[in-house]
Design an enzyme around this catalytic site. Sequence first.
Site, PDB file in Angstrom:
ATOM      1  N   GLY A   1     -36.696  30.876  15.961  1.00  0.00           N
ATOM      2  CA  GLY A   1     -37.189  29.521  16.197  1.00  0.00           C
ATOM      3  C   GLY A   1     -36.571  28.884  17.423  1.00  0.00           C
ATOM      4  O   GLY A   1     -36.116  29.567  18.342  1.00  0.00           O
TER       5      GLY A   1
ATOM      6  N   HIS B   1     -21.028  19.089   6.401  1.00  0.00           N
ATOM      7  CA  HIS B   1     -22.001  18.781   7.456  1.00  0.00           C
ATOM      8  C   HIS B   1     -23.099  17.926   6.840  1.00  0.00           C
ATOM      9  O   HIS B   1     -24.188  18.388   6.526  1.00  0.00           O
ATOM     10  CB  HIS B   1     -22.577  20.084   8.009  1.00  0.00           C
ATOM     11  CG  HIS B   1     -23.455  19.892   9.210  1.00  0.00           C
ATOM     12  ND1 HIS B   1     -23.108  19.104  10.284  1.00  0.00           N
ATOM     13  CD2 HIS B   1     -24.684  20.404   9.512  1.00  0.00           C
ATOM     14  CE1 HIS B   1     -24.071  19.145  11.198  1.00  0.00           C
ATOM     15  NE2 HIS B   1     -25.041  19.923  10.743  1.00  0.00           N
TER      16      HIS B   1
END
EC number: 1.1.1.37
Length: 317
Positions: free
Chosen positions: A12, A176
């Site tokens: 991607g 995160h």
Amino acid sequence: MARKKISLIGGGQIGGVLAQLCALRELGDVVMFDIVEGLPQGKMLDIAEVGPVDGFDVCLKGTNSYADIAGSDVVIVTAGLPRKPGMSRDDLIEVNSKIMTQVAEGIKQYAPNSFVIVISNPLDAMVTLCQKITGFPYNRVIGQAGVLDSSRFAAFIAWELGVSVKDVVAVTLGGHGDDMVPLVRYTSVCGIPVMELLERKYKDKAKAKEVMEAMVKRTRGAGGEVVALLKTGSAFYSPASAAIAMTESILKDQKRVLPTCCFLQGEFGVNGYYVGVPAVLGENGVEQIIQFNLDAEEQAMMDKSVAAVKSLVDSLK
């Protein structure tokens, strides 16, 4: 001497930038794997054809077969669905855990001696799953999050103060996500505490604190800010650059101290979970976890962040 080999799992947006950065820096030969036929082959051909212009000389290959990652020194995992506007990283866990399971099995079979850097979200859960399935030592399976989060924090500070981003040192701890911990007390500009500079700028401690709190909030939501603007995906330039910094430190044994999602075994009071902390990255992967003192407020934020990580990771069990 044989060139290093870097394999990218996922073709991607992040995978494409990773491949280009690896080539430009000549970190080694690069393989890009993706399940979509033609996608990795096309991207790698596109990058390879500009070698004569940019002056890099490495072998670039796109593939749909895990067998081609054999012999990898480093494997960087970006595979998985990106966020869309309104989604949190945690919303991706169900679908991306299935993808990560297949990826980790492929790495285990074909690149058993590699170092693995995971970028896929939700990061803390995905790196945990990757390590569990591969069975690799903890020092060889890490996650990229803190380098990017810290870079974003440093950028916001540099823009606010009108100084070079090169002179800002910032660090974030924890997971995160929205509970990450940007450490204001340990953030400086050319060695000068950032709050001192803000207080001098505004000549008002309350205003300086307000401005810093806004930057901390923006750092925590920085990924979502990009998602909201793009509308069709999530950040890809910045996470790729962050992962390359980690890759380069390992391949070149640079011993850089980088915020890294590491498996903790008592450090910072955390045992048995992957959490973002400063670590020395060298030829053995995570060679040392850097510990330091947190004050009561920082520890409380760290505890909250770790609790969020635990809740997410435990949902996989």
